[in-house]
Design a protein around this motif. Sequence first.
Motif, PDB file in Angstrom:
ATOM      1  N   THR A 487      20.819  77.699 -70.055  1.00  0.00           N
ATOM      2  CA  THR A 487      20.894  77.560 -68.601  1.00  0.00           C
ATOM      3  C   THR A 487      20.241  78.755 -67.915  1.00  0.00           C
ATOM      4  OG1 THR A 487      22.935  76.271 -68.765  1.00  0.00           O
ATOM      5  CG2 THR A 487      22.472  77.315 -66.645  1.00  0.00           C
ATOM      6  N   SER A 491      16.342  78.830 -65.712  1.00  0.00           N
ATOM      7  CA  SER A 491      16.145  79.277 -64.331  1.00  0.00           C
ATOM      8  C   SER A 491      14.992  80.264 -64.209  1.00  0.00           C
ATOM      9  CB  SER A 491      17.431  79.928 -63.808  1.00  0.00           C
ATOM     10  OG  SER A 491      17.735  81.104 -64.547  1.00  0.00           O
ATOM     11  N   ARG A 523      31.569  71.923 -68.495  1.00  0.00           N
ATOM     12  CA  ARG A 523      30.938  72.649 -67.392  1.00  0.00           C
ATOM     13  C   ARG A 523      29.570  73.185 -67.795  1.00  0.00           C
ATOM     14  NH1 ARG A 523      33.830  78.075 -65.712  1.00  0.00           N
ATOM     15  NH2 ARG A 523      35.517  76.630 -65.188  1.00  0.00           N
ATOM     16  N   ALA A 524      29.496  73.814 -68.978  1.00  0.00           N
ATOM     17  CA  ALA A 524      28.220  74.388 -69.417  1.00  0.00           C
ATOM     18  C   ALA A 524      27.148  73.312 -69.562  1.00  0.00           C
ATOM     19  CB  ALA A 524      28.415  75.119 -70.743  1.00  0.00           C
ATOM     20  N   THR A 526      26.987  70.472 -67.944  1.00  0.00           N
ATOM     21  CA  THR A 526      26.604  69.991 -66.614  1.00  0.00           C
ATOM     22  C   THR A 526      25.709  70.998 -65.905  1.00  0.00           C
ATOM     23  OG1 THR A 526      28.763  68.885 -66.515  1.00  0.00           O
ATOM     24  CG2 THR A 526      27.510  69.029 -64.476  1.00  0.00           C
ATOM     25  N   GLU A 527      26.004  72.274 -66.046  1.00  0.00           N
ATOM     26  CA  GLU A 527      25.175  73.306 -65.416  1.00  0.00           C
ATOM     27  C   GLU A 527      23.769  73.321 -66.011  1.00  0.00           C
ATOM     28  OE1 GLU A 527      27.563  76.780 -66.019  1.00  0.00           O
ATOM     29  OE2 GLU A 527      28.648  76.524 -64.119  1.00  0.00           O
ATOM     30  N   CYS A 530      21.925  70.404 -64.564  1.00  0.00           N
ATOM     31  CA  CYS A 530      21.567  70.700 -63.175  1.00  0.00           C
ATOM     32  C   CYS A 530      20.286  71.527 -63.117  1.00  0.00           C
ATOM     33  CB  CYS A 530      22.716  71.437 -62.491  1.00  0.00           C
ATOM     34  SG  CYS A 530      22.399  71.868 -60.767  1.00  0.00           S
ATOM     35  N   ASN A 531      20.195  72.556 -63.964  1.00  0.00           N
ATOM     36  CA  ASN A 531      18.993  73.396 -63.969  1.00  0.00           C
ATOM     37  C   ASN A 531      17.765  72.642 -64.471  1.00  0.00           C
ATOM     38  OD1 ASN A 531      20.516  75.514 -63.027  1.00  0.00           O
ATOM     39  ND2 ASN A 531      19.786  76.972 -64.545  1.00  0.00           N
ATOM     40  N   PRO A 568      33.387  74.689 -60.639  1.00  0.00           N
ATOM     41  CA  PRO A 568      32.027  74.938 -61.130  1.00  0.00           C
ATOM     42  C   PRO A 568      31.346  73.680 -61.674  1.00  0.00           C
ATOM     43  CG  PRO A 568      33.480  76.701 -61.842  1.00  0.00           C
ATOM     44  CD  PRO A 568      34.350  75.639 -61.263  1.00  0.00           C
ATOM     45  N   THR A 569      32.123  72.812 -62.348  1.00  0.00           N
ATOM     46  CA  THR A 569      31.543  71.558 -62.844  1.00  0.00           C
ATOM     47  C   THR A 569      31.126  70.667 -61.682  1.00  0.00           C
ATOM     48  OG1 THR A 569      32.918  71.649 -64.833  1.00  0.00           O
ATOM     49  CG2 THR A 569      31.944  69.520 -64.274  1.00  0.00           C
ATOM     50  N   ALA A 572      27.931  71.969 -60.147  1.00  0.00           N
ATOM     51  CA  ALA A 572      26.738  71.661 -60.943  1.00  0.00           C
ATOM     52  C   ALA A 572      26.370  70.189 -60.838  1.00  0.00           C
ATOM     53  CB  ALA A 572      26.980  72.046 -62.406  1.00  0.00           C
TER      54      ALA A 572
END
Length: 712
Positions: A487, A491, A523-524, A526-527, A530-531, A568-569, A572
């Motif tokens: 992630t 970025s 969460r990780a 999904t993040e 997202c990126n 956070p989830t 994202a």
Amino acid sequence: MSSSSTSDTDPAVAVLDAVLRRTQDKAWVSFAPDELAAVFSAFSPQRPVAVHTKGYLVLSAFCQRCRSEAPTPEEGTQVICRTFDAPTASRIADTEEPEALAGLTFLSALFDVDHLSASAIFTRDGTLEAVMDALDLFSKSRAVDLAVAHLLGRAAAHKACRALLGADHRNWLEWKSRQADDAELRAAAAVALVKLGKGANADAAEVGGAAEKAAMEDDELAALMKRLVVDARETSPLGDAVEGLAYMSTSPAVKEALSADEAFLRRLFTLVPKRKGAGAELVGESAASPLYGVVVIVANLCVYRPRLSAEEAQIAKLRRMAKTSQGSNQSQDQQEENDPLDDDDHVQERGRRLLKAGVMEALTSAVRATDSRAVRSVVGKAILSLVEDKESRGKVLQAGGAKALQTIIHSILPPSTSSNSNKIVQMEKDDFDAIQALAKLAITAAPVQVFGPNEGAIYDAIRPFALMVTHPNASLLQRFEGMMALTNLSSQSAEAATRIARADGLTNKVELLMLEDHTLVRRAATELVCNLVAGSEEVFNKWGGDRDKAAQGKLQVLVALCDVDDVPTRLAASGALATLTASPDACEGLAALERERHRVLPILGQLIDPSVVARPAADEGVEEDEDEPDALETVPGLVHRGIVCMRNLFVGVQRRSKAEQMELAWEADRVGVVRALVGAVKGCGQNPSSPILRPAAEALKWVLEHGIEIAV
């Protein structure tokens, strides 16, 4: 005369060189008599290091040939024993000291190269008796005493051989370890005692018995070998002392004592060569190698207790209960597992002491000094333990830890080719230690701090991180940290995001991990998505189609993740949707989901204002999540994302009929989305430059144009 000139004139060297050349011949199967004699004499103490090295090369080549050509491991052992058994026995029993020494030192070397055949020879009737008879026959020979101490030390590391060593052998070793005239002999005997003690405890634990009391206490042996390291001026006693400490440094009390002695640590670290070729004789993979022993000691001092899953912890508990039911006392290993000196706080403090004493310079030098996979693997494990402490990661980076880890990873990973792209890369669990350590650094520091200004280093890190996410031998924690690192890398640039998206099997695995029960893993994943949606055009197109059922399923997952009890989830997932809804195709897909399930508008509306938007009903036939919150909180980041999603959705459904658009506007008003948008606009009264004002106004304008009256 120097060692090099001695080896040049030694006739055995020419014979060994000839044998080395012959090992390349597929027809070579055995030694001629003069060749066998040269191999046996190569390990005698009178021979220089260069001859010992060539002897090891020849012995290793022969044993590997026998093993590779034998149908089974047992038959390979038999072939090796047929070659060396009788010559070894006759030499050890010889009445001439040089011949006895040749037999003793050869058998020690065979333990280093092929312990199965060496154990078979050692346990043969009469071998151990002949060894002890040599002590009586050459009672005044320091060389024989040293050779026997080394041989007993090698044998003590193996259960079948250890079973033959009784009180008389222990007493002799203890006697030699207490004498003060010969440091090298003292160290060799102490190492043998350590192996006997550790092995006896392990044997007792296997059968559920009580551990034997050692002839010398651990702290006494450790103190002895620590002094040998600090005071020794020669390589041989250093090697034995380091080997002994490598075995003993699994004890929490010994770990504390060693880590608290800065003078010892600094002396220990000087044993690591600064570069390849410097002190080449120290570099090797056996426990007797000072380089290998040093990195093992470091790894033992800073290693944390294993993080067991609930299932693994239950299995361990059942094993302890089974041993207790057999009437056994708590084994030493179990006592050490529960020792407070090995809790996380003590381990963290030991790691900080090591860093203060300069451990990173030693570890990075070890990576440069050798290509040994064993040494580099242990270095990776040690650095992984050191970076567990977030406060220490900066020091590890400053000392070149990231570069050392990249070197280790490059040597572990097989080359990537198109021919094996669909095959599982062969990797063991330990191979992920260095990758996980680099991932921890990449999670908490900017990519340029970890990999430098060269983007090529960032691209090179993508494959190992992706492997750690997708490989079946990786743990859930490693997958989590691999996704977190990716992630961060995604970025860095669009190119990095695109390369990550193209990693073999990664996106499919991440999509599955988005459905994982573990909150942090979900969460990780999904993040990362997202990126990738924002940075990779390929992923954007893959997730944003309306006619593609797979893409619509992905949109449905993102919508569902906007409704979980983890902010956070939700951030994202809603961020990914805000990006995707810039595509009319994604908007069409969401509109279709809304008509089918009636959950898209309520969920996206709750991002804006959960107090006025009706909570979506559960899908028919699907049970409610017990952990699902009764009321979601208002979070500025979620408000912004929710408004952008609604604005994009309304504006992006232009391909639908007027009636369908009006139906969508009516449904948005019914569930409370319009009231939420009005509230958001009113909230911007004191902040006309708010980034949510314009998209919220555009969304309201759209619903006005589609027949919805707005109450101000």
